[in-house]
Design a protein around this motif. Structure first.
Motif, mmCIF file in Angstrom:
data_model
loop_
_atom_site.group_PDB
_atom_site.id
_atom_site.type_symbol
_atom_site.label_atom_id
_atom_site.label_comp_id
_atom_site.label_asym_id
_atom_site.label_seq_id
_atom_site.Cartn_x
_atom_site.Cartn_y
_atom_site.Cartn_z
ATOM 1 N N ASP A 78 36.007 -160.676 -52.502
ATOM 2 C CA ASP A 78 35.057 -161.576 -53.149
ATOM 3 C C ASP A 78 35.464 -163.043 -53.058
ATOM 4 N N ASP A 79 36.703 -163.333 -52.644
ATOM 5 C CA ASP A 79 37.111 -164.724 -52.408
ATOM 6 C C ASP A 79 36.839 -165.167 -50.975
ATOM 7 N N GLY A 80 36.202 -164.297 -50.169
ATOM 8 C CA GLY A 80 35.839 -164.637 -48.802
ATOM 9 C C GLY A 80 36.912 -164.361 -47.768
ATOM 10 N N GLU A 81 38.079 -163.893 -48.193
ATOM 11 C CA GLU A 81 39.163 -163.632 -47.248
ATOM 12 C C GLU A 81 38.988 -162.276 -46.570
ATOM 13 N N VAL A 82 39.424 -162.207 -45.304
ATOM 14 C CA VAL A 82 39.384 -160.957 -44.544
ATOM 15 C C VAL A 82 40.521 -160.069 -45.031
ATOM 16 N N ARG A 83 40.170 -158.834 -45.420
ATOM 17 C CA ARG A 83 41.139 -157.879 -45.942
ATOM 18 C C ARG A 83 41.247 -156.622 -45.084
ATOM 19 N N GLY A 84 40.583 -156.654 -43.927
ATOM 20 C CA GLY A 84 40.660 -155.531 -43.013
ATOM 21 C C GLY A 84 39.594 -155.632 -41.949
ATOM 22 N N ARG A 85 39.660 -154.701 -41.017
ATOM 23 C CA ARG A 85 38.705 -154.629 -39.909
ATOM 24 C C ARG A 85 38.294 -153.185 -39.723
ATOM 25 N N ILE A 86 37.084 -152.998 -39.207
ATOM 26 C CA ILE A 86 36.636 -151.689 -38.746
ATOM 27 C C ILE A 86 35.721 -151.937 -37.563
ATOM 28 N N ASN A 87 35.930 -151.178 -36.498
ATOM 29 C CA ASN A 87 35.221 -151.431 -35.246
ATOM 30 C C ASN A 87 34.629 -150.161 -34.657
ATOM 31 N N LEU A 88 33.471 -150.318 -34.066
ATOM 32 C CA LEU A 88 32.892 -149.310 -33.179
ATOM 33 C C LEU A 88 33.002 -149.904 -31.780
ATOM 34 N N ASN A 89 33.977 -149.436 -31.021
ATOM 35 C CA ASN A 89 34.242 -149.963 -29.681
ATOM 36 C C ASN A 89 33.753 -149.001 -28.613
ATOM 37 N N ASN A 90 33.554 -149.534 -27.429
ATOM 38 C CA ASN A 90 33.200 -148.723 -26.256
ATOM 39 C C ASN A 90 31.978 -147.841 -26.523
ATOM 40 N N ILE A 91 30.929 -148.453 -27.013
ATOM 41 C CA ILE A 91 29.699 -147.707 -27.268
ATOM 42 C C ILE A 91 29.112 -147.262 -25.935
ATOM 43 N N VAL A 92 28.892 -145.962 -25.818
ATOM 44 C CA VAL A 92 28.341 -145.379 -24.594
ATOM 45 C C VAL A 92 27.053 -144.663 -24.952
ATOM 46 N N ARG A 93 26.027 -144.900 -24.168
ATOM 47 C CA ARG A 93 24.734 -144.246 -24.392
ATOM 48 C C ARG A 93 24.584 -143.126 -23.351
ATOM 49 N N GLY A 94 23.421 -142.994 -22.768
ATOM 50 C CA GLY A 94 23.199 -141.957 -21.768
ATOM 51 C C GLY A 94 23.297 -140.583 -22.397
ATOM 52 N N ALA A 123 30.292 -144.710 -40.391
ATOM 53 C CA ALA A 123 29.782 -143.465 -39.788
ATOM 54 C C ALA A 123 28.289 -143.314 -40.085
ATOM 55 N N ALA A 124 27.874 -143.588 -41.308
ATOM 56 C CA ALA A 124 26.448 -143.509 -41.651
ATOM 57 C C ALA A 124 25.649 -144.551 -40.860
ATOM 58 N N TYR A 125 26.200 -145.749 -40.730
ATOM 59 C CA TYR A 125 25.542 -146.806 -39.956
ATOM 60 C C TYR A 125 25.430 -146.405 -38.483
ATOM 61 N N ALA A 126 26.504 -145.848 -37.944
ATOM 62 C CA ALA A 126 26.496 -145.411 -36.534
ATOM 63 C C ALA A 126 25.430 -144.337 -36.313
ATOM 64 N N ARG A 127 25.285 -143.445 -37.265
ATOM 65 C CA ARG A 127 24.292 -142.368 -37.157
ATOM 66 C C ARG A 127 22.869 -142.902 -37.355
ATOM 67 N N ASP A 128 22.645 -143.634 -38.444
ATOM 68 C CA ASP A 128 21.290 -144.004 -38.855
ATOM 69 C C ASP A 128 20.728 -145.219 -38.133
ATOM 70 N N GLU A 129 21.569 -146.194 -37.849
ATOM 71 C CA GLU A 129 21.085 -147.451 -37.254
ATOM 72 C C GLU A 129 21.372 -147.548 -35.761
ATOM 73 N N VAL A 130 22.567 -147.141 -35.360
ATOM 74 C CA VAL A 130 22.943 -147.241 -33.949
ATOM 75 C C VAL A 130 22.497 -145.987 -33.192
ATOM 76 N N LYS A 131 22.223 -144.923 -33.935
ATOM 77 C CA LYS A 131 21.721 -143.648 -33.392
ATOM 78 C C LYS A 131 22.748 -142.951 -32.519
ATOM 79 N N LEU A 132 24.037 -143.071 -32.885
ATOM 80 C CA LEU A 132 25.081 -142.385 -32.136
ATOM 81 C C LEU A 132 25.162 -140.920 -32.560
ATOM 82 N N HIS A 133 25.644 -140.103 -31.662
ATOM 83 C CA HIS A 133 25.838 -138.675 -31.905
ATOM 84 C C HIS A 133 27.268 -138.362 -32.331
#
Length: 183
Positions: A78-94, A123-133
């Motif tokens: 809440d002070d605006g500082e970065v306290r971690g990272r989370i990434n979805l890398n190497n997104i592959v479709r097809g 994980a919910a975002y990847a499923r619902d918004e990005v439509k990953l399997h």
């Protein structure tokens, strides 16, 4: 992607996409966590910890998101500082519809459930918004904390990858995990 928080993680932390202007906060976070992250990440040059390098990285994150290659997020307090990272890398479709998941939490914020909440939300975002399997994650053999976070979030161990990534200056074995998201 929106610059507003994407998800609230708890009363003090939110998750949002990396955006332009994050270089200074990222540099502070990585500098504060340099020793904490050393055993779990590639060897980093001194330049990596500078505001200029991190701002260039933020530009790459925005460009990769726009191109659909990767989606990278920061956990901010809440002070605006970065306290971690989370990434979805190497997104592959097809036929694959998959991405690699990676994350870290500030050493001062460990054991508060932040990693678990962030993985759940992504994980919910990847499923619902990005439509990953599928999401895949890899941990060092001795990274029991990360393995616990993945298991708590429905990831199952799928194998051992010898010499998988060069971490802390050495090619190290990793356990591979996946979560099928459906769809």
């Amino acid at each position: 992607m929106s610059s507003r928080p994407l998800f609230s993680l708890d009363s003090e932390h939110a998750l949002r996409p990396v955006r332009l202007g994050d270089g200074a906060a990222l540099a502070r976070a990585y500098t504060a966590n340099r020793e904490h992250l050393e055993p779990w990440e590639p060897v980093r040059s001194d330049e990596f910890f500078t505001e200029a390098w991190q701002e260039q990285h933020a530009r790459q994150c925005v460009d990769d998101a726009d191109a659909g290659r990767s989606l990278r997020f920061v956990i901010v307090s809440d002070d605006g500082e970065v306290r971690g990272r989370i990434n979805l890398n190497n997104i592959v479709r097809g036929a694959f519809w998959s991405a690699d998941l990676g994350y870290w939490i500030d050493r001062s914020r460990l054991r508060r459930g932040l990693a678990s909440h962030a993985v759940d939300r992504i994980a919910a975002y990847a499923r619902d918004e990005v439509k990953l399997h599928r999401l895949q994650a890899a941990t060092l053999l001795h990274n029991l904390g990360s393995q616990r976070v993945l298991s708590e979030n429905g990831f199952e161990r799928i194998g051992l990858a010898p010499g998988y990534l060069k971490i802390a200056g050495e090619w190290q074995d990793h356990l591979l995990f996946q979560r099928l998201l459906g769809g």
